[in-house]
Motif scaffolding. Structure first.
Motif, PDB file in Angstrom:
ATOM      1  N   CYS A 149       0.601  -1.030  -0.060  1.00  0.00           N
ATOM      2  CA  CYS A 149       0.020   0.217  -0.168  1.00  0.00           C
ATOM      3  C   CYS A 149       0.831   1.126   0.121  1.00  0.00           C
ATOM      4  CB  CYS A 149      -1.039   0.090   1.237  1.00  0.00           C
ATOM      5  SG  CYS A 149      -1.867   1.353   1.474  1.00  0.00           S
ATOM      6  N   TYR A 150       0.973   1.803  -1.117  1.00  0.00           N
ATOM      7  CA  TYR A 150       1.618   3.217  -1.367  1.00  0.00           C
ATOM      8  C   TYR A 150       0.617   4.398  -0.985  1.00  0.00           C
ATOM      9  CZ  TYR A 150       3.528   7.198  -3.501  1.00  0.00           C
ATOM     10  OH  TYR A 150       3.983   8.680  -3.733  1.00  0.00           O
ATOM     11  N   VAL A 151       1.047   5.386   0.152  1.00  0.00           N
ATOM     12  CA  VAL A 151       0.329   6.286   0.636  1.00  0.00           C
ATOM     13  C   VAL A 151       0.809   7.578  -0.404  1.00  0.00           C
ATOM     14  CG1 VAL A 151      -0.401   7.738   2.199  1.00  0.00           C
ATOM     15  CG2 VAL A 151      -0.123   5.296   2.731  1.00  0.00           C
ATOM     16  N   SER A 152       0.099   8.254  -1.355  1.00  0.00           N
ATOM     17  CA  SER A 152       0.478   9.273  -2.096  1.00  0.00           C
ATOM     18  C   SER A 152       0.694  10.421  -1.073  1.00  0.00           C
ATOM     19  CB  SER A 152      -0.377   9.614  -3.024  1.00  0.00           C
ATOM     20  OG  SER A 152      -1.813  10.316  -2.386  1.00  0.00           O
ATOM     21  N   PRO A 153       1.370  11.211  -1.300  1.00  0.00           N
ATOM     22  CA  PRO A 153       1.790  12.598  -0.225  1.00  0.00           C
ATOM     23  C   PRO A 153       0.468  13.252  -0.129  1.00  0.00           C
ATOM     24  CG  PRO A 153       3.499  12.430  -1.831  1.00  0.00           C
ATOM     25  CD  PRO A 153       2.577  11.515  -2.353  1.00  0.00           C
ATOM     26  N   SER A 154      -0.341  13.335  -1.097  1.00  0.00           N
ATOM     27  CA  SER A 154      -1.591  14.115  -0.909  1.00  0.00           C
ATOM     28  C   SER A 154      -2.676  13.453   0.195  1.00  0.00           C
ATOM     29  CB  SER A 154      -2.246  14.502  -2.323  1.00  0.00           C
ATOM     30  OG  SER A 154      -1.493  15.096  -3.195  1.00  0.00           O
ATOM     31  N   GLU A 222       2.505  19.666   1.038  1.00  0.00           N
ATOM     32  CA  GLU A 222       2.588  19.692  -0.487  1.00  0.00           C
ATOM     33  C   GLU A 222       2.823  18.472  -0.999  1.00  0.00           C
ATOM     34  OE1 GLU A 222       5.862  22.542  -0.583  1.00  0.00           O
ATOM     35  OE2 GLU A 222       7.221  20.875  -0.036  1.00  0.00           O
ATOM     36  N   GLU A 223       2.536  18.309  -2.605  1.00  0.00           N
ATOM     37  CA  GLU A 223       2.424  17.139  -3.263  1.00  0.00           C
ATOM     38  C   GLU A 223       3.785  16.559  -3.516  1.00  0.00           C
ATOM     39  OE1 GLU A 223       4.630  19.256  -6.125  1.00  0.00           O
ATOM     40  OE2 GLU A 223       3.088  19.919  -4.999  1.00  0.00           O
ATOM     41  N   SER A 224       4.830  17.510  -3.176  1.00  0.00           N
ATOM     42  CA  SER A 224       6.152  16.934  -3.599  1.00  0.00           C
ATOM     43  C   SER A 224       6.708  16.085  -2.070  1.00  0.00           C
ATOM     44  CB  SER A 224       7.127  17.899  -3.763  1.00  0.00           C
ATOM     45  OG  SER A 224       7.317  18.896  -2.843  1.00  0.00           O
ATOM     46  N   ALA A 225       5.655  15.652  -1.201  1.00  0.00           N
ATOM     47  CA  ALA A 225       6.005  14.697  -0.214  1.00  0.00           C
ATOM     48  C   ALA A 225       6.664  15.683   1.040  1.00  0.00           C
ATOM     49  CB  ALA A 225       6.902  13.618  -0.506  1.00  0.00           C
ATOM     50  N   GLY A 226       6.658  16.744   0.923  1.00  0.00           N
ATOM     51  CA  GLY A 226       6.840  17.856   2.206  1.00  0.00           C
ATOM     52  C   GLY A 226       5.667  17.929   3.077  1.00  0.00           C
ATOM     53  N   THR A 227       5.723  17.771   4.326  1.00  0.00           N
ATOM     54  CA  THR A 227       4.796  17.700   5.661  1.00  0.00           C
ATOM     55  C   THR A 227       5.432  18.290   6.580  1.00  0.00           C
ATOM     56  OG1 THR A 227       3.883  15.553   4.656  1.00  0.00           O
ATOM     57  CG2 THR A 227       2.676  16.325   6.377  1.00  0.00           C
ATOM     58  N   GLY A 228       4.843  19.299   7.308  1.00  0.00           N
ATOM     59  CA  GLY A 228       5.161  19.852   8.608  1.00  0.00           C
ATOM     60  C   GLY A 228       4.168  20.526   9.459  1.00  0.00           C
ATOM     61  N   SER A 229       4.603  20.841  10.612  1.00  0.00           N
ATOM     62  CA  SER A 229       3.563  21.589  11.516  1.00  0.00           C
ATOM     63  C   SER A 229       4.307  22.777  12.271  1.00  0.00           C
ATOM     64  CB  SER A 229       3.061  20.440  12.642  1.00  0.00           C
ATOM     65  OG  SER A 229       4.144  20.433  13.498  1.00  0.00           O
ATOM     66  N   SER A 230       3.565  23.156  13.240  1.00  0.00           N
ATOM     67  CA  SER A 230       3.938  24.569  14.055  1.00  0.00           C
ATOM     68  C   SER A 230       5.202  24.232  14.865  1.00  0.00           C
ATOM     69  CB  SER A 230       2.814  25.001  14.630  1.00  0.00           C
ATOM     70  OG  SER A 230       2.059  24.083  15.397  1.00  0.00           O
ATOM     71  N   HIS A 231       5.475  22.942  15.033  1.00  0.00           N
ATOM     72  CA  HIS A 231       6.793  22.465  15.774  1.00  0.00           C
ATOM     73  C   HIS A 231       7.863  23.153  15.520  1.00  0.00           C
ATOM     74  CE1 HIS A 231       7.221  19.542  12.798  1.00  0.00           C
ATOM     75  NE2 HIS A 231       8.396  19.251  13.419  1.00  0.00           N
ATOM     76  N   GLY A 237      10.507  15.557   7.624  1.00  0.00           N
ATOM     77  CA  GLY A 237      10.307  14.105   7.194  1.00  0.00           C
ATOM     78  C   GLY A 237      10.047  13.116   8.226  1.00  0.00           C
ATOM     79  N   LEU A 238      10.816  13.031   9.225  1.00  0.00           N
ATOM     80  CA  LEU A 238      10.944  12.349  10.448  1.00  0.00           C
ATOM     81  C   LEU A 238       9.793  12.507  11.482  1.00  0.00           C
ATOM     82  CD1 LEU A 238      12.294   9.602  11.425  1.00  0.00           C
ATOM     83  CD2 LEU A 238      14.282  11.062  12.710  1.00  0.00           C
ATOM     84  N   TRP A 239       9.550  13.557  11.447  1.00  0.00           N
ATOM     85  CA  TRP A 239       8.360  14.046  12.244  1.00  0.00           C
ATOM     86  C   TRP A 239       7.082  13.405  11.839  1.00  0.00           C
ATOM     87  CZ3 TRP A 239       4.253  16.585  10.040  1.00  0.00           C
ATOM     88  CH2 TRP A 239       3.055  16.953  10.801  1.00  0.00           C
TER      89      TRP A 239
END
Length: 276
Positions: A149-154, A222-231, A237-239
């Protein structure tokens, strides 16, 4: 002001002094200037412990849960070894390609199914690990994979927005979410159902930074696999991998089951990014 200052400079001096050993924490004096070397891995791991339920994730691994994290010979390797294997108890060898290399081991550290094809191959079949992930050269992007099961960034962004409250650091809910314009509308559906704001921004993390600074969003991606938060006001990535692990630990479900549940509740946005 800095530019104005540069126009008044007539010369500069270089200090001829012994090198500071940057691989060991400590405080050093250079001509009256104090230089402090910190341990970024310890600092980062400590921050993650305030956001996620390490005990729950540790129990997950103690009960036989297996994962594979491909650091792609990039910067997250030492962080992943410390957090995933040393602190959380993932089996030795769960982190692969964990030694940073100047040429990334001859590969290309982009966490997608093409460049992380070894991880994709390892995640296929009944004997595959339960969870797989990869991160990129500077550690800010991530790829999430379950068994077959591949999970798309979106989709990953949407699932994290939906279930972030399962992690202690986000138990109070999200102020809002944001996505880049090329990212699918999956997270919009989650935001609408939860009654929180959802922002669409141009491509570029600086636009997320404005929203994070203003306290209008807690989570972005974002669709390029970047994910983040206010931390950290950045993509991390590791977060993202740890938030996924926290969700898996709290729900007791597989990645494939979580995705099926998500699509059943919110519908499915089909999306793919092609790089030319």
């Amino acid at each position: 002001q800095i530019f104005t200052c540069t126009k008044t400079l007539g010369e500069y001096h270089i200090l001829d002094a012994p090198g500071v050993p940057i691989d060991a924490a400590g405080t050093y004096d250079l001509a009256g200037m104090q230089v402090e070397i910190v341990d970024p891995i310890s600092d980062y791991a400590g921050l993650m412990e305030t956001l996620f339920d390490f005990d729950a994730i540790r129990s997950l691994f103690n009960n036989g849960f297996r994962m594979r994290f491909d650091a792609m010979h990039a910067v997250t390797g030492p962080y992943a070894h410390e957090i995933l294997e040393n602190r959380l108890g993932a089996a030795a060898g769960s982190v692969v390609n964990g030694t940073p290399s100047p040429d990334f081991g001859g590969g290309h550290p982009d966490p997608n199914p093409i460049w992380a094809k070894d991880l994709m191959a390892a995640m296929h079949g009944p004997d595959a690990p339960d969870f797989g992930a990869a991160s990129d050269g500077d550690g800010d992007r991530n790829m999430i994979v379950g068994r077959d099961c591949y999970v798309s960034p979106s989709d990953s962004l949407a699932v994290l927005a939906d279930l972030a409250h399962l992690a202690p650091g986000y138990a109070g809910g999200l102020a809002g979410v944001a996505r880049s314009m090329p990212t699918s509308c999956a997270v919009d559906r989650v935001a609408s159902a939860k009654g929180i704001a959802c922002f669409e921004t141009p491509t570029g993390w600086k636009f997320f930074g404005n929203l994070l600074d203003a306290g209008q969003v807690t989570l972005c991606g974002e669709e390029s696999a970047g994910t983040g938060s206010s931390h950290v006001r950045e993509k991390d990535g590791l977060w993202a991998v740890l938030l996924w692990l926290n969700i898996l630990a709290q729900t007791g479900k597989s990645v494939a089951s979580l995705m099926a549940d998500h699509w059943a509740r919110y519908g499915r946005n089909y999306y793919s990014r092609h790089d030319y």
